[in-house]
Design a protein around this motif. Structure first.
Motif, PDB file in Angstrom:
ATOM      1  N   ALA A 146       0.839  -1.203   0.000  1.00 31.50           N
ATOM      2  CA  ALA A 146       0.000   0.000   0.000  1.00 31.50           C
ATOM      3  C   ALA A 146       0.874   1.254   0.000  1.00 31.50           C
ATOM      4  O   ALA A 146       1.864   1.332   0.729  1.00 31.50           O
ATOM      5  CB  ALA A 146      -0.912  -0.013   1.221  1.00 31.50           C
ATOM      6  N   ILE A 147       0.512   2.214  -0.831  1.00 25.26           N
ATOM      7  CA  ILE A 147       1.225   3.487  -0.903  1.00 25.26           C
ATOM      8  C   ILE A 147       0.455   4.514  -0.083  1.00 25.26           C
ATOM      9  O   ILE A 147      -0.709   4.829  -0.382  1.00 25.26           O
ATOM     10  CB  ILE A 147       1.360   3.970  -2.361  1.00 25.26           C
ATOM     11  N   LEU A 148       1.093   5.028   0.960  1.00 22.96           N
ATOM     12  CA  LEU A 148       0.426   5.957   1.869  1.00 22.96           C
ATOM     13  C   LEU A 148       0.632   7.419   1.476  1.00 22.96           C
ATOM     14  O   LEU A 148      -0.050   8.300   2.003  1.00 22.96           O
ATOM     15  CB  LEU A 148       0.937   5.732   3.301  1.00 22.96           C
ATOM     16  N   ALA A 149       1.554   7.658   0.568  1.00 24.99           N
ATOM     17  CA  ALA A 149       1.836   9.037   0.169  1.00 24.99           C
ATOM     18  C   ALA A 149       0.646   9.630  -0.588  1.00 24.99           C
ATOM     19  O   ALA A 149      -0.031   8.939  -1.358  1.00 24.99           O
ATOM     20  CB  ALA A 149       3.081   9.089  -0.703  1.00 24.99           C
ATOM     21  N   GLU A 150       0.404  10.912  -0.371  1.00 21.72           N
ATOM     22  CA  GLU A 150      -0.691  11.591  -1.052  1.00 21.72           C
ATOM     23  C   GLU A 150      -0.270  12.010  -2.459  1.00 21.72           C
ATOM     24  O   GLU A 150       0.877  12.361  -2.708  1.00 21.72           O
ATOM     25  CB  GLU A 150      -1.122  12.829  -0.253  1.00 21.72           C
ATOM     26  N   ASN A 151      -1.229  11.951  -3.376  1.00 16.76           N
ATOM     27  CA  ASN A 151      -1.015  12.394  -4.761  1.00 16.76           C
ATOM     28  C   ASN A 151       0.175  11.691  -5.423  1.00 16.76           C
ATOM     29  O   ASN A 151       0.919  12.293  -6.197  1.00 16.76           O
ATOM     30  CB  ASN A 151      -0.798  13.916  -4.811  1.00 16.76           C
ATOM     31  N   ASN A 185       7.959   9.579   0.913  1.00 15.04           N
ATOM     32  CA  ASN A 185       7.141   8.634   1.689  1.00 15.04           C
ATOM     33  C   ASN A 185       6.778   7.366   0.908  1.00 15.04           C
ATOM     34  O   ASN A 185       5.806   6.679   1.250  1.00 15.04           O
ATOM     35  CB  ASN A 185       5.853   9.307   2.183  1.00 15.04           C
ATOM     36  N   VAL A 186       7.544   7.068  -0.137  1.00 12.87           N
ATOM     37  CA  VAL A 186       7.317   5.841  -0.908  1.00 12.87           C
ATOM     38  C   VAL A 186       8.611   5.027  -0.917  1.00 12.87           C
ATOM     39  O   VAL A 186       9.618   5.482  -1.463  1.00 12.87           O
ATOM     40  CB  VAL A 186       6.885   6.143  -2.357  1.00 12.87           C
ATOM     41  N   PRO A 187       8.619   3.840  -0.314  1.00 17.73           N
ATOM     42  CA  PRO A 187       9.834   3.013  -0.302  1.00 17.73           C
ATOM     43  C   PRO A 187      10.267   2.663  -1.726  1.00 17.73           C
ATOM     44  O   PRO A 187       9.430   2.387  -2.589  1.00 17.73           O
ATOM     45  CB  PRO A 187       9.405   1.760   0.474  1.00 17.73           C
ATOM     46  N   ASN A 188      11.573   2.663  -1.944  1.00 16.45           N
ATOM     47  CA  ASN A 188      12.085   2.353  -3.278  1.00 16.45           C
ATOM     48  C   ASN A 188      11.721   0.934  -3.704  1.00 16.45           C
ATOM     49  O   ASN A 188      11.488   0.674  -4.892  1.00 16.45           O
ATOM     50  CB  ASN A 188      13.603   2.547  -3.305  1.00 16.45           C
ATOM     51  N   ASP A 189      11.659   0.014  -2.746  1.00 19.21           N
ATOM     52  CA  ASP A 189      11.294  -1.368  -3.086  1.00 19.21           C
ATOM     53  C   ASP A 189       9.874  -1.447  -3.643  1.00 19.21           C
ATOM     54  O   ASP A 189       9.576  -2.293  -4.500  1.00 19.21           O
ATOM     55  CB  ASP A 189      11.413  -2.270  -1.857  1.00 19.21           C
ATOM     56  N   ALA A 190       8.997  -0.571  -3.160  1.00 20.78           N
ATOM     57  CA  ALA A 190       7.626  -0.555  -3.680  1.00 20.78           C
ATOM     58  C   ALA A 190       7.622  -0.124  -5.144  1.00 20.78           C
ATOM     59  O   ALA A 190       6.878  -0.686  -5.969  1.00 20.78           O
ATOM     60  CB  ALA A 190       6.764   0.393  -2.845  1.00 20.78           C
ATOM     61  N   ILE A 191       8.464   0.846  -5.482  1.00 17.83           N
ATOM     62  CA  ILE A 191       8.580   1.298  -6.873  1.00 17.83           C
ATOM     63  C   ILE A 191       9.096   0.155  -7.747  1.00 17.83           C
ATOM     64  O   ILE A 191       8.605  -0.080  -8.858  1.00 17.83           O
ATOM     65  CB  ILE A 191       9.530   2.511  -6.971  1.00 17.83           C
TER      66      ILE A 191
END
Length: 248
Positions: free
Chosen positions: A26-31, A73-79
């Motif tokens: 889940a990505i918690l960062a806005e926009n 606020n987005v982990p690089n692994d998620a990207i």
């Protein structure tokens, strides 16, 4: 309760339930929004899974591309998990699509499964044997031989051979004339140098590009040969100040 759907409806292909093997956290960062430029870079050099394709090179390249873009606020692994499937094509994409739904949860898990499939243990064994039995080819220059040896090392980064073993293997793969030149620059015997100094000498010699010396059936002028050897040694000695970080 009886299923009242018609046979036509029952035979239709499903229109839902197509879940991917990779689970995106889940990505918690806005926009949050992936940049189009990043997606274009990822798809610009896709891994197909051909025999000639190097999965290690693909992961190195993919890590480099994805590390260039940071999101707050987005982990690089998620990207990486989001984008990796776009870096695959052909047989490689088919492999990922055949993995069970929601089967891969972390970047480490994805790399492990990717490598196990496209770089099996048998390939490691074959490449390690190629390194152990490496030999300079008949009409190959020193620079070409060194490049070929480094390519083998790069293709199998988990080879576990020490730097000393690698240098010793390469040295013993050379023709007598190339060994003699290295020994002359080393002041007697390359094997009396430290691994780091020996590597510097090898790297310096590889930068002195020479034409292929094809064997000829004629009387050799020993004076000319000695002069040529002296010039080569002089050129290498002048380069002695440069340093090399590693065998690659």
């Amino acid at each position: 309760m009886a299923d009242m759907r018609t046979m036509s409806e029952l035979l239709q292909a499903p229109t839902e339930g197509y879940r991917d093997a990779i689970v995106i956290p889940a990505i918690l960062a806005e926009n949050f929004e992936l940049k189009v430029g990043l997606l274009q870079l990822v798809t610009s050099s896709q891994f197909h899974g051909f025999e000639r394709d190097d999965p290690h090179d693909h992961i190195r390249w993919f890590n480099k591309i994805t590390s260039m873009h940071k999101y707050k606020n987005v982990p690089n692994d998620a990207i990486k998990l989001m984008l990796f499937s776009f870096s695959l094509e052909g047989a490689a994409r088919t492999w990922l699509e055949k993995e069970p739904p929601c089967f891969i949860h972390t970047w480490e898990d994805l790399i492990s499964k990717f490598m196990n499939y496209f770089f099996p243990l048998s390939k490691t064994t074959n490449l390690k044997n190629d390194i152990i039995n490496f030999q300079q080819k008949f009409d190959e220059t020193f620079s070409e031989t060194w490049d070929c040896f480094k390519d083998l090392i790069r293709k199998c980064p988990h080879h576990s051979f020490s730097e000393l073993y690698q240098i010793d293997t390469f040295y013993n793969s050379l023709t007598q004339s190339d060994q003699d030149l290295l020994n002359a620059v080393a002041g007697g015997n390359l094997l009396n140098c430290t691994p780091r100094d020996a590597l510097t000498i090898i790297e310096n010699k590889s930068k002195v590009r020479t034409s292929r010396n094809k064997p000829v059936v004629s009387k050799v002028n020993t004076t000319t040969s000695s002069s040529s050897l002296s010039l080569d040694i002089s050129a290498l000695t002048d380069m002695g100040g440069s340093k090399s970080g590693s065998i690659l």
